[in-house]
Design a protein around this motif. Structure first.
Motif, PDB file in Angstrom:
ATOM      1  N   VAL A   3      -8.140   6.482   0.032  1.00 37.61           N
ATOM      2  CA  VAL A   3      -6.968   7.209  -0.471  1.00 37.61           C
ATOM      3  C   VAL A   3      -7.319   8.668  -0.702  1.00 37.61           C
ATOM      4  O   VAL A   3      -8.475   9.031  -0.916  1.00 37.61           O
ATOM      5  N   ARG A  19      -5.716   4.360 -11.305  1.00 35.74           N
ATOM      6  CA  ARG A  19      -4.634   4.223 -10.331  1.00 35.74           C
ATOM      7  C   ARG A  19      -5.062   3.398  -9.121  1.00 35.74           C
ATOM      8  O   ARG A  19      -4.235   2.703  -8.518  1.00 35.74           O
ATOM      9  N   LEU A  20      -6.335   3.479  -8.763  1.00 33.55           N
ATOM     10  CA  LEU A  20      -6.835   2.622  -7.684  1.00 33.55           C
ATOM     11  C   LEU A  20      -6.749   1.150  -8.084  1.00 33.55           C
ATOM     12  O   LEU A  20      -6.393   0.288  -7.279  1.00 33.55           O
ATOM     13  N   LEU A  52      -3.278   0.056  -7.769  1.00 39.02           N
ATOM     14  CA  LEU A  52      -2.935  -0.164  -6.371  1.00 39.02           C
ATOM     15  C   LEU A  52      -3.464  -1.510  -5.898  1.00 39.02           C
ATOM     16  O   LEU A  52      -2.775  -2.256  -5.189  1.00 39.02           O
ATOM     17  N   PHE A 100      -0.892   8.908  -4.926  1.00 41.06           N
ATOM     18  CA  PHE A 100      -1.771   9.112  -3.776  1.00 41.06           C
ATOM     19  C   PHE A 100      -0.980   9.751  -2.640  1.00 41.06           C
ATOM     20  O   PHE A 100       0.180   9.411  -2.418  1.00 41.06           O
ATOM     21  N   ILE A 152      -3.161   7.223   2.699  1.00 41.43           N
ATOM     22  CA  ILE A 152      -4.026   6.048   2.675  1.00 41.43           C
ATOM     23  C   ILE A 152      -4.519   5.750   4.086  1.00 41.43           C
ATOM     24  O   ILE A 152      -3.898   6.148   5.070  1.00 41.43           O
ATOM     25  N   MET A 196      -5.932  12.035  -3.064  1.00 41.64           N
ATOM     26  CA  MET A 196      -5.076  12.476  -4.162  1.00 41.64           C
ATOM     27  C   MET A 196      -5.221  13.983  -4.327  1.00 41.64           C
ATOM     28  O   MET A 196      -6.303  14.481  -4.645  1.00 41.64           O
ATOM     29  N   LEU A 236       0.825  -1.211   0.000  1.00 37.06           N
ATOM     30  CA  LEU A 236       0.000   0.000   0.000  1.00 37.06           C
ATOM     31  C   LEU A 236       0.857   1.258   0.000  1.00 37.06           C
ATOM     32  O   LEU A 236       0.637   2.186  -0.779  1.00 37.06           O
ATOM     33  N   ARG A 237       1.829   1.297   0.896  1.00 37.99           N
ATOM     34  CA  ARG A 237       2.643   2.511   1.026  1.00 37.99           C
ATOM     35  C   ARG A 237       3.495   2.754  -0.207  1.00 37.99           C
ATOM     36  O   ARG A 237       3.572   3.878  -0.715  1.00 37.99           O
ATOM     37  N   SER A 240       1.032   3.452  -3.262  1.00 35.11           N
ATOM     38  CA  SER A 240       0.315   4.721  -3.201  1.00 35.11           C
ATOM     39  C   SER A 240       1.225   5.891  -3.555  1.00 35.11           C
ATOM     40  O   SER A 240       0.828   6.798  -4.288  1.00 35.11           O
ATOM     41  N   LYS A 241       2.452   5.870  -3.064  1.00 36.79           N
ATOM     42  CA  LYS A 241       3.384   6.955  -3.371  1.00 36.79           C
ATOM     43  C   LYS A 241       3.714   6.985  -4.855  1.00 36.79           C
ATOM     44  O   LYS A 241       3.698   8.038  -5.497  1.00 36.79           O
TER      45      LYS A 241
END
Length: 373
Positions: free
Chosen positions: A82, A127-128, A131, A27, A30, A84, A18-19, A22-23
């Motif tokens: 998330v 983008r989700l 992820l 995003f 989160i 953005m 996730l981390r 997301s970066k």
């Protein structure tokens, strides 16, 4: 370790995915929310009962499904949320002053900041999903569905419960380190994850957003009457703009940012890391006359991939006609006023009934002008 159905999930691996994902995907933050939103149901029902959803009938049709994630997507056990950020990358430090200055120029056309670039629905959804794919690579296949302002989801409620911010008095989500200029997205998952900690509210006694709303749509703290909201009227509403609200719309032709512009927390608003939200040429500093001159084909060409396209050319012209009428009410250079009046009259014969009514109203607003030299 975490037990999900008949398999075990490595929670640390999930959070690493996730981390990192997301970066990389743009995003900014989160979180994780549980799915028991029962405490939000009375407020949702009261808002619907008051008719504050206006013509957005789908909100009433979905009813409490909005507050019941497991009914919307059976098997849902948690919601990954998330944030953005969407301010364009070249946004100047004094961006709020720049926006207020444009609002004070009646012949200019004001489009909400978030809509000047690419359609956020497309950006976030893609983008989700990426992820979610990253998570699957880390822990194996899992049940999920992604959302971004595209289904009966209580986005702000889920985001606030997961610690992305708190509900401001204007009903938008607020963050101490990012203001409110961001989009929200969700991944409904069949994993019973530990929720992240919510944050406390920090609006205090401030009422700037209530005081600034041009049409008085924020009827009380945390209570918005969409029927009076300029964003609703210029985007969601498909009929005539109510007569008593037209003058208050000013030169806002798509959305309204006023409650965000006055919010003290938006001194911390963040620029997007993505080029998707950079301002497109036609929306950098348009005048009402420039946008009014677009044919339907030109409208479709200039708004390809933009959230603006969804309102269609007729509503676009309706909104512009209201703004042009408001411009004719304001002190303008005589040459500009004459050009606006001439442009409105030229379009009148072939206008649809909806647009014609707004053109006629606009022409009736014109101030007495000195004779042309």
């Amino acid at each position: 370790m975490h037990q999900a159905g008949s398999r075990t999930v490595e929670v640390d691996a999930l959070w690493r995915a996730l981390r990192a994902g997301s970066k990389e995907l743009g995003f900014s933050q989160i979180g994780v929310a549980g799915i028991d939103l029962s405490s939000a149901e009375p407020g949702l029902l009261a808002w619907l009962a008051a008719g504050f959803h206006g013509g957005m009938d789908y909100m009433a049709a979905h009813g409490l499904k909005r507050a019941r994630p497991a009914e919307l997507v059976p098997g849902t056990a948690s919601v990954i949320t998330v944030r953005m950020d969407y301010l364009p990358r070249d946004t100047p430090p004094d961006w709020r002053a720049v926006e207020f200055a444009r609002l004070a120029q009646p012949a200019q056309a004001q489009v909400s900041i978030y809509a000047r670039g690419r359609d956020y629905h497309k950006v976030l959804r893609q983008r989700l999903q990426k992820l979610a794919d990253r998570i699957a690579e880390a822990i194996g296949p899992f049940g999920h569905r992604v959302f971004t302002d595209s289904a009966p989801v209580l986005e702000a409620e889920l985001a606030s419960r997961s610690g992305l911010g708190w509900r401001g008095k204007h009903t938008l989500l607020l963050s101490r380190d990012a203001g409110s200029t961001f989009f929200l997205g969700e991944i409904y998952v069949d994993l019973a994850l530990e929720p992240t900690e919510p944050t406390s509210a920090h609006c205090g006694s401030c009422s700037a957003c209530l005081d600034a709303c041009p049409t008085g749509a924020i009827v009380a703290p945390h209570r918005l009457d969409a029927r009076r909201c300029i964003s609703y009227l210029t985007i969601e509403h498909d009929g005539p703009i109510p007569m008593d609200l037209r003058a208050s719309i000013g030169n806002r032709i798509y959305g309204c940012d006023d409650c965000q512009l006055v919010c003290p927390w938006n001194r911390h608003a963040r620029r997007s890391a993505l080029p998707d939200f950079d301002v497109r040429g036609p929306f950098a500093a348009p005048t009402l006359l420039q946008l009014w001159a677009w044919s339907e084909a030109e409208f479709l060409r200039h708004t390809e991939g933009s959230p603006i396209r969804r309102i269609g050319h007729a509503r676009w012209q309706r909104n512009l006609a209201v703004a042009m009428g408001n411009a004719l009410r304001a002190p303008l250079e005589a040459e500009t006023a004459r050009a606006i009046e001439a442009a409105l009259r030229e379009r009148l014969p072939q206008a649809s009934p909806l647009v014609r009514e707004h053109i006629e109203w606009a022409l009736a607003q014109r101030r007495a002008l000195p004779a042309a030299a």
